[in-house]
Write an enzyme that holds these catalytic residues in place. Structure first.
Site, PDB file in Angstrom:
ATOM      1  N   THR A  61       0.649  -1.290  -0.118  1.00  0.00           N
ATOM      2  CA  THR A  61      -0.164  -0.125  -0.720  1.00  0.00           C
ATOM      3  C   THR A  61       0.661   1.318   0.379  1.00  0.00           C
ATOM      4  OG1 THR A  61       0.486   0.066   2.707  1.00  0.00           O
ATOM      5  CG2 THR A  61      -1.593  -1.264   1.234  1.00  0.00           C
ATOM      6  N   CYS A  62       0.583   2.683   0.143  1.00  0.00           N
ATOM      7  CA  CYS A  62       0.882   3.460  -0.230  1.00  0.00           C
ATOM      8  C   CYS A  62       1.787   3.318   1.511  1.00  0.00           C
ATOM      9  CB  CYS A  62       0.114   4.644   0.001  1.00  0.00           C
ATOM     10  SG  CYS A  62      -1.578   5.085   1.037  1.00  0.00           S
ATOM     11  N   SER A 117      -1.920   1.728  11.741  1.00  0.00           N
ATOM     12  CA  SER A 117      -2.869   2.733  10.476  1.00  0.00           C
ATOM     13  C   SER A 117      -1.526   3.900  10.817  1.00  0.00           C
ATOM     14  CB  SER A 117      -4.214   3.222   9.964  1.00  0.00           C
ATOM     15  OG  SER A 117      -4.432   1.590   9.896  1.00  0.00           O
ATOM     16  N   GLN A 128      -7.349  -3.873   1.780  1.00  0.00           N
ATOM     17  CA  GLN A 128      -6.051  -3.855   0.674  1.00  0.00           C
ATOM     18  C   GLN A 128      -5.650  -5.257   1.058  1.00  0.00           C
ATOM     19  OE1 GLN A 128      -4.477  -0.532   2.347  1.00  0.00           O
ATOM     20  NE2 GLN A 128      -4.299   0.401   0.343  1.00  0.00           N
ATOM     21  N   LYS A 200      -8.878   4.677  -6.093  1.00  0.00           N
ATOM     22  CA  LYS A 200      -9.599   4.256  -4.880  1.00  0.00           C
ATOM     23  C   LYS A 200     -10.013   5.788  -4.300  1.00  0.00           C
ATOM     24  CE  LYS A 200     -10.446   1.648  -0.780  1.00  0.00           C
ATOM     25  NZ  LYS A 200     -10.248   0.213   0.127  1.00  0.00           N
TER      26      LYS A 200
END
Length: 408
Positions: A61-62, A117, A128, A200
């Site tokens: 992911t980012c 997160s 994800q 997204k």
């Protein structure tokens, strides 16, 4: 070719690893070097299988890239991952974390819970996780252990969401962008915002702009024009083809970049001589040319790492919920351990069942039930004792004793 690491007959939790990098120790430029796309993911799984690494999945992911799987050591997973990334092993290892066994299990559970997160309580990661695990499962790279673990992680996330205020309010990368626009741009009804990229994050950000800002003057652009057209019609806004980017930027107040391309899609030359005051880059790797910040002093360039530092009262309230959330994580991890321990004892239960079936019925004192029914009762009793962590050898002998002496 080496022997498969995920053989069900001898698998234990100890050779299960996670190796990864995240926002905690690396900036977006480094993370972008280890982003894994779908094509690379498929090749990674195929090469892993040829090396005997048959049970693995990658979360990219980012904010993180993590590879989970069974292996003789974490180095094999790191080498496999870096074979398909722009970054090399040395760069990865410099800031990587490696966890093994139950620590690796606990880590995935914390990731899915929102506790790990970049924005506390952000649950976007679970979508994800679902995509990554589905991709591996479709290619036969998930086994009973990893599939059960992923299901456990997703279930505990729902429990935390339903039983705590860890996700109270609306705070995500997309929403943090809106908060920043409110504070620093103060858009009004006439403000024009250009949004480039409708993945997204781009879609979510656009919907948040429409819901929370006092403007509907939004123009969306996307590499596939038909996608931009359909989305614009759905939202009641305007779209334009990518080759009209400079034309649209000429009278824009802000541009939001969410293209997820390998090269910059918005350049300093695109912004120069326009009305744009703010460039917000939500892409990984960055898709707004970094020279915008140095060449255009009147323009503010902000990216996802900057947005993560934007905190408010919502985050403060969420922090108070961390102890509750961690208790739920611990409960689900213990449940997973109990499932795993029971699975490890299936061989004992099968052996007992086989042994009992060989004992002649005239050696037993059966009462009011036939032999098959009695055998099942003994097996159920054995399973209950194993769940209470009795030594398996002791349980084996007790089961034989219970079977032979029942009713005496």
């Amino acid at each position: 070719m080496s022997e498969p690491i995920s053989s069900e007959s001898n698998k234990t939790a100890s050779p299960f690893f996670v190796a990864g990098i995240s926002y905690k120790k690396t900036d977006a430029d480094i993370r972008s070097l280890f982003a894994i796309k779908e094509e690379q993911y498929g090749q990674l799984i195929q090469l892993g299988r040829s090396r005997g690494l048959n049970e693995l999945f990658v979360l990219s992911t980012c904010n993180r890239t993590e590879i989970y799987g069974f292996a003789p050591d974490a180095g094999q997973l790191i080498a496999l991952l870096c074979r398909f990334t722009k970054g090399d092993e040395a760069t990865f290892r410099k800031d990587a974390f490696i966890l093994q066994g139950w620590q690796a299990v606990h880590h995935l559970c914390e990731v899915s819970s929102g506790l790990d997160s970049q924005i506390l309580g952000d649950y976007e990661i679970n979508g994800q996780i679902k995509v990554a695990s589905r991709f591996s499962k479709e290619r036969n790279s998930l086994g009973p252990f990893t599939e059960r673990l992923i299901n456990t992680a997703l279930q505990l996330s729902k429990s935390i969401k339903n039983n705590t205020e860890l996700s109270s309010g609306t705070v995500s990368v997309a929403f943090a962008a809106i908060q920043y626009l409110k504070t620093h741009l103060q858009p009004g009804p006439s403000s024009k915002i250009v949004l480039v990229g409708l993945g997204k994050i781009g879609r979510s950000t656009c919907k948040n702009v429409l819901a929370h800002l006092d403007t509907t003057h939004i123009v969306v652009l996307n590499r596939t024009e038909s996608v931009a057209k359909a989305f614009a019609q759905e939202q009641g806004i305007r779209y334009a083809p990518m080759n009209c980017l400079r034309e649209e930027l000429a009278d824009a107040d802000a541009v939001i970049v969410a293209t997820n391309a390998q090269m910059p899609t918005v350049l300093a030359a695109d912004i120069d001589s326009t009305r744009v005051r703010l460039v917000m880059d939500l892409s990984i790797p960055f898709n707004a040319d970094p020279s915008i910040a140095t060449q255009l002093p009147d323009v503010t360039l902000i990216n996802v790492d900057d947005l993560s530092k934007e905190t408010d009262a919502t985050i403060t309230r969420r922090k108070a919920e961390i102890p509750k959330a961690r208790m739920i994580v611990a409960e689900f991890v213990e449940e997973f351990k109990a499932w795993y321990a029971m699975r490890q004892q299936l061989g004992v239960i099968s052996a007992v069942r086989h042994t009992l079936s060989q004992i002649p019925s005239d050696h037993m004192a059966l009462v009011e039930c036939d032999q098959a029914e009695h055998m099942q009762k003994v097996i159920n009793n054995l399973a209950a004792k194993i769940r209470r962590n009795n030594p398996k050898g002791c349980c084996y002998l007790e089961a034989l004793h219970d079977y032979i002496t029942a009713g005496s």
